[in-house]
Design an enzyme around this catalytic site. Structure first.
Site, PDB file in Angstrom:
ATOM      1  N   TYR A  61      38.922  18.357  15.670  1.00 58.85           N
ATOM      2  CA  TYR A  61      40.230  17.731  15.621  1.00 58.85           C
ATOM      3  C   TYR A  61      40.014  16.247  15.949  1.00 58.85           C
ATOM      4  CZ  TYR A  61      42.835  22.153  15.249  1.00 58.85           C
ATOM      5  OH  TYR A  61      43.373  23.331  14.804  1.00 58.85           O
ATOM      6  N   GLN A  65      49.242  23.641  24.460  1.00 59.64           N
ATOM      7  CA  GLN A  65      48.065  22.960  23.915  1.00 59.64           C
ATOM      8  C   GLN A  65      48.557  21.789  23.074  1.00 59.64           C
ATOM      9  OE1 GLN A  65      45.672  24.312  20.451  1.00 59.64           O
ATOM     10  NE2 GLN A  65      43.979  24.504  21.909  1.00 59.64           N
ATOM     11  N   ARG A  78      40.829  36.938  20.905  1.00 63.41           N
ATOM     12  CA  ARG A  78      40.955  38.058  19.967  1.00 63.41           C
ATOM     13  C   ARG A  78      41.208  39.396  20.657  1.00 63.41           C
ATOM     14  NH1 ARG A  78      35.340  36.846  17.243  1.00 63.41           N
ATOM     15  NH2 ARG A  78      35.090  36.084  19.378  1.00 63.41           N
TER      16      ARG A  78
END
Length: 410
Positions: free
Chosen positions: A170, A100, A346
């Site tokens: 971002y 990423q 998660r």
């Protein structure tokens, strides 16, 4: 037509994945010196051994100032040997591996990085407790070039794919936001101008790696804040990205790391845990504003599906469904709805071997309770707090053989 099988091999651009389940990017917190550690390798090897098709290394910043803090990896030649050791370890388990890449922009901690955080317009960043710097056109060209160079370094490091971070406010996501982008130049104003940076970065990355790596982008469907990016605007951006042909797939996300992070996560809001780990004065401010910052969104399976459906109806390119994917029923629902892949976060922090359990027993349910106590653990080492064996693992710097790296045989 029958939907594709979840556990059948599938093409993602130029690569073939062994199934349709991707380990989503979840910042690992395992790189104290901004370089790969044995601990980081073990984390991704465990995910690969657990059966995912591809694991995502997060976060590989394109510049030192593009990190959320100084401990994160930033893509430079010194990082390549360690990254190569990581990709070799993942490949040995039969999985692909994605880097990423991106620039944190206003989400960067200027105090930690030692350089000003960037934002399309001047704002006060509570992360570094100072105002952001506004990049001019020359600096934006440098950022575009830095993304291309990061992609080239990812290829040198043995990665199979890169995911460009266009989400969570971002830098690129901040440019897409009408709330954060008040520029009057060629990168601000209309949706087309605010989307320009995203499109130029995607095209630069594709030009850098050609058809040798898969290129995906993580795109906000909406910011979830008044005045922020909305679904209709994001859908228009996605249509342009598809027309440009630079991306092999879009992973659809939501929320703002600056203003509304829980829109991405859903489930319990871990306010007490965050208050404990934040340093003063951020801790004191969080005790006052925590309820506003960490909103409560009840958890349900596939909680981003309703937004993502709108993109699936308008786009023909592959899409990756993220958010509340924890069992085979939800994976099959995603395939039936026309999504090409699913991404899990998660649930795999809780159980890296979850996919093996699902394959053995299709009725398996994840042990993740969506308590989100893993969120504050990014300040120490990202983990499920109900896996205490992870907490005692020391962070050790990788011992690198600096000989000439060899490419994985195809």
């Amino acid at each position: 037509m029958n939907p594709p099988e979840v556990f059948a091999p599938a093409a993602l651009g130029p690569i073939i994945l062994r199934n349709r389940v991707i380990k989503a990017a979840t910042f690992e917190g395992r790189t104290p010196d901004a370089l790969v550690t044995d601990d980081l390798i073990a984390f991704h090897r465990e995910q690969a051994a657990g059966g995912v098709a591809m694991t995502t290394v997060a976060y590989c910043a394109v510049a030192p100032g593009g990190r959320t803090d100084r401990h994160q990896i930033w893509m430079r030649p010194e990082a390549v040997p360690g990254l190569r050791k990581l990709t070799d370890a993942v490949h040995a388990e039969g999985a692909a591996v994605c880097a990423q890449i991106g620039h944190a922009g206003p989400v960067a901690n200027a105090a930690s990085n030692g350089v000003a955080a960037l934002a399309p317009s001047r704002i006060f960043s509570p992360l570094g407790m100072r105002f952001t710097k506004v990049p001019d056109a020359t600096e934006l060209r440098q950022i575009i070039a830095a993304h291309a160079e990061a992609a080239r370094l990812a290829e040198r490091s043995g990665f199979d794919a890169v995911e460009i971070h266009f989400g969570h406010n971002y830098l690129v996501s901040a440019f897409l936001s009408p709330l954060l982008n008040r520029r009057t130049d060629g990168y601000g104003g209309s949706t087309a101008k605010r989307a320009r940076l995203a499109r130029e970065i995607a095209c630069a990355v594709r030009e850098a790696v050609g058809d040798r790596l898969a290129v995906t982008a993580k795109l906000n469907t909406e910011d979830g804040v008044p005045g922020g990016l909305t679904v209709p605007e994001s859908l228009q951006v996605a249509v342009w990205l598809e027309a440009d042909g630079a991306c092999d797939a879009l992973e659809l996300t939501a929320g703002s790391s600056l203003l509304n992070p829980m829109l991405l996560f859903h489930g319990d809001a871990p306010r007490r845990a965050f208050a404990k780990v934040l340093p003063p004065p951020a801790r004191w401010g969080f005790r006052i504003a925590g309820r506003v910052f960490l909103k409560q969104y009840p958890y349900r399976e596939a909680y981003l599906l309703e937004r993502a459906r709108q993109f699936r109806r308008e786009l023909s390119m592959p899409l990756i469904l993220l958010g509340g994917v924890t069992d085979l029923d939800t994976m099959r629902l995603a395939m039936a709805e026309g999504f090409d892949f699913v991404a899990m976060g998660r649930a795999l922090l809780r159980e890296p071997n979850l996919l093996h359990r699902i394959r053995s027993d299709p009725g398996t349910r994840s042990a993740c309770t969506h308590c989100n106590e893993c969120m504050p653990s990014i300040y120490t080492k990202t983990r499920c707090v109900f896996r205490p064996e992870q907490q005692a693992e020391p962070i050790r710097q990788v011992q690198i053989d600096l000989g000439t790296p060899t490419r994985r045989s195809e």
